[in-house]
Design an enzyme around this catalytic site. Sequence first.
Site, PDB file in Angstrom:
ATOM      1  N   PRO A  89       0.807  -1.221   0.000  1.00  0.00           N
ATOM      2  CA  PRO A  89       0.000   0.000   0.000  1.00  0.00           C
ATOM      3  C   PRO A  89       0.847   1.282   0.000  1.00  0.00           C
ATOM      4  O   PRO A  89       0.304   2.372  -0.159  1.00  0.00           O
ATOM      5  CB  PRO A  89      -0.853  -0.115   1.276  1.00  0.00           C
ATOM      6  CG  PRO A  89      -0.250  -1.191   2.084  1.00  0.00           C
ATOM      7  CD  PRO A  89       0.621  -2.017   1.211  1.00  0.00           C
ATOM      8  N   GLU A 116       3.911  -9.353   8.637  1.00  0.00           N
ATOM      9  CA  GLU A 116       3.926  -7.890   8.798  1.00  0.00           C
ATOM     10  C   GLU A 116       4.601  -7.187   7.632  1.00  0.00           C
ATOM     11  O   GLU A 116       4.556  -5.969   7.515  1.00  0.00           O
ATOM     12  CB  GLU A 116       4.625  -7.505  10.105  1.00  0.00           C
ATOM     13  CG  GLU A 116       3.889  -7.965  11.352  1.00  0.00           C
ATOM     14  CD  GLU A 116       2.440  -7.521  11.373  1.00  0.00           C
ATOM     15  OE1 GLU A 116       2.198  -6.305  11.263  1.00  0.00           O
ATOM     16  OE2 GLU A 116       1.550  -8.393  11.489  1.00  0.00           O
ATOM     17  N   ARG A 154      -5.563  -9.125 -20.303  1.00  0.00           N
ATOM     18  CA  ARG A 154      -6.669  -8.634 -21.144  1.00  0.00           C
ATOM     19  C   ARG A 154      -6.202  -7.737 -22.268  1.00  0.00           C
ATOM     20  O   ARG A 154      -6.918  -7.549 -23.248  1.00  0.00           O
ATOM     21  CB  ARG A 154      -7.659  -7.811 -20.326  1.00  0.00           C
ATOM     22  CG  ARG A 154      -8.251  -8.453 -19.130  1.00  0.00           C
ATOM     23  CD  ARG A 154      -9.056  -7.448 -18.321  1.00  0.00           C
ATOM     24  NE  ARG A 154     -10.015  -6.725 -19.157  1.00  0.00           N
ATOM     25  CZ  ARG A 154     -11.172  -7.226 -19.557  1.00  0.00           C
ATOM     26  NH1 ARG A 154     -11.526  -8.427 -19.200  1.00  0.00           N
ATOM     27  NH2 ARG A 154     -11.966  -6.519 -20.315  1.00  0.00           N
ATOM     28  N   ASP A 169     -12.880  -1.738 -25.670  1.00  0.00           N
ATOM     29  CA  ASP A 169     -12.690  -0.438 -26.317  1.00  0.00           C
ATOM     30  C   ASP A 169     -13.494   0.637 -25.608  1.00  0.00           C
ATOM     31  O   ASP A 169     -12.982   1.715 -25.336  1.00  0.00           O
ATOM     32  CB  ASP A 169     -13.119  -0.501 -27.788  1.00  0.00           C
ATOM     33  CG  ASP A 169     -12.150  -1.339 -28.614  1.00  0.00           C
ATOM     34  OD1 ASP A 169     -11.040  -1.612 -28.104  1.00  0.00           O
ATOM     35  OD2 ASP A 169     -12.510  -1.718 -29.731  1.00  0.00           O
TER      36      ASP A 169
HETATM   37  C1  9WO Z   1       1.698  -3.170   4.669  1.00  0.00           C
HETATM   38  C2  9WO Z   1       1.685  -1.845   5.008  1.00  0.00           C
HETATM   39  C3  9WO Z   1       0.838  -1.066   5.793  1.00  0.00           C
HETATM   40  C4  9WO Z   1       1.096   0.316   5.925  1.00  0.00           C
HETATM   41  C5  9WO Z   1       2.181   0.893   5.253  1.00  0.00           C
HETATM   42  C6  9WO Z   1       3.019   0.081   4.468  1.00  0.00           C
HETATM   43  C7  9WO Z   1       2.761  -1.251   4.363  1.00  0.00           C
HETATM   44  N1  9WO Z   1       3.406  -2.200   3.646  1.00  0.00           N
HETATM   45  C8  9WO Z   1       2.780  -3.344   3.823  1.00  0.00           C
HETATM   46  C9  9WO Z   1       3.214  -4.539   3.186  1.00  0.00           C
HETATM   47  O1  9WO Z   1       4.067  -4.528   2.330  1.00  0.00           O
HETATM   48  N2  9WO Z   1       2.643  -5.657   3.605  1.00  0.00           N
HETATM   49  C10 9WO Z   1       2.990  -6.953   3.089  1.00  0.00           C
HETATM   50  C11 9WO Z   1       2.041  -7.329   1.997  1.00  0.00           C
HETATM   51  C12 9WO Z   1       2.846  -7.940   4.179  1.00  0.00           C
HETATM   52  C13 9WO Z   1       1.454  -7.903   4.770  1.00  0.00           C
HETATM   53  C14 9WO Z   1       0.410  -8.049   3.683  1.00  0.00           C
HETATM   54  N3  9WO Z   1       0.704  -7.265   2.521  1.00  0.00           N
HETATM   55  C15 9WO Z   1      -0.146  -6.396   1.975  1.00  0.00           C
HETATM   56  C16 9WO Z   1      -0.107  -5.868   0.707  1.00  0.00           C
HETATM   57  N4  9WO Z   1      -1.206  -5.918   2.602  1.00  0.00           N
HETATM   58  N5  9WO Z   1      -1.837  -5.069   1.768  1.00  0.00           N
HETATM   59  C17 9WO Z   1      -1.194  -5.037   0.618  1.00  0.00           C
HETATM   60  C18 9WO Z   1      -1.607  -4.244  -0.488  1.00  0.00           C
HETATM   61  C19 9WO Z   1      -0.909  -4.288  -1.671  1.00  0.00           C
HETATM   62  C20 9WO Z   1      -1.333  -3.490  -2.734  1.00  0.00           C
HETATM   63  N6  9WO Z   1      -2.407  -2.706  -2.615  1.00  0.00           N
HETATM   64  C21 9WO Z   1      -3.107  -2.676  -1.459  1.00  0.00           C
HETATM   65  C22 9WO Z   1      -2.726  -3.443  -0.384  1.00  0.00           C
END
Ligand code: 9WO
Length: 253
Positions: A89, A116, A154, A169
Amino acid sequence: MRFDVITLFPEMLAAVSGQGITGRAFKQGLWELGLWNPREFTHDAHRTVDDRPYGGGPGMVMMVDPLEQAVDAARAQRLRQGPVLLMSPRGRRFDQPLAQSLVDGGGAILVCGRYEGVDQRFVDRCVTDEVSMGDFVLSGGEIPAMAIMDASVRLLPGALNDAESARQDSFNEALAGLLDSPHYTRPEVYKNQRVPAELLSGHHARIAVWRREQSLTLTLHRRPDLLQQARKAGLLTDADERFLARLAGSAAS
Ligand code: 9WO
C-alpha cells in the site's frame, strides 16, 4: 508475456491461470506463469521464511535470503528481465497505463508479502517498484498480484473475443474520459422498476444521447476529477458542455 510470482501460497494463483479470460489466454499460450515459493529456498529443517522483527513489535517479518533466492531463480527463467514489483500500500497506484507498460515490457516479477511485511534489505536489493491497489491493508500481496496479471493479460492481442474486445474499447474510452452508463437486461419490469424507456425505443441515436448524458451526470457527481481530465483532453463536445451547463443550472435552482 511472462509473470513470475514470489509467494508462500502458490495455489492461490490458480484463480488467474485456470479460469475465465485469463485462463483461456493461458491455455492458448499467450502468457506464461512461473510460481516461486520462498520456502523452497530455505536450508534449515523447519524451512523458516520469517523471523521476529528487530526492535520488537508484533508479528513476523519475511527473511531476505529466501526471497532473494526466489527472485534470482525467477530471473534465470526469464528472457526479458522486466521490473520486480512488490505489492504494497506504500507503492505507486496501479492503473491502466501501468498495465499497458507491463505488457509492452513482456511482464514482470511480482513479489507477494505476508505477515507484517518483508525485510527492507530485500526491498533495497531486489525491488524496482512498489505497487498499490489502493488505500487498504490486506493479508498478503497475492490478490493485488492477480489483479495486475488480469489487467495485463486482457490487453494482449488475441486474449479477448470480438464481443469482449468491443466492450474493452468502450472501457478504455471510459477510462480516458467518463464513467460507463448503467446497464439493463431482461425483464423489462422487475418489482415495479422499469428499464428506462430510452433503451427500449429502438432509436440508436436517442439511446446514444441517453447513455452519454448518463455518463456525464455520473462522472460529474462521482468523479469530477475525471470530468476535468476529459475536458482538458478535448473529449467533451459542445453538446456535452451544453448538457453539463443545464445540469449545473438545475442543480443550483
Ligand atoms: C503493509 C503496510 C501497511 C502500511 C504501510 C506500508 C505497508 N506495507 C505493507 C506490506 O508490504 N505488507 C505486506 C504485503 C505484508 C502484509 C500483507 N501485505 C499487503 C499488501 N497488505 N496489503 C497489501 C496491499 C498491496 C497493494 N495494494 C493494497 C494493499
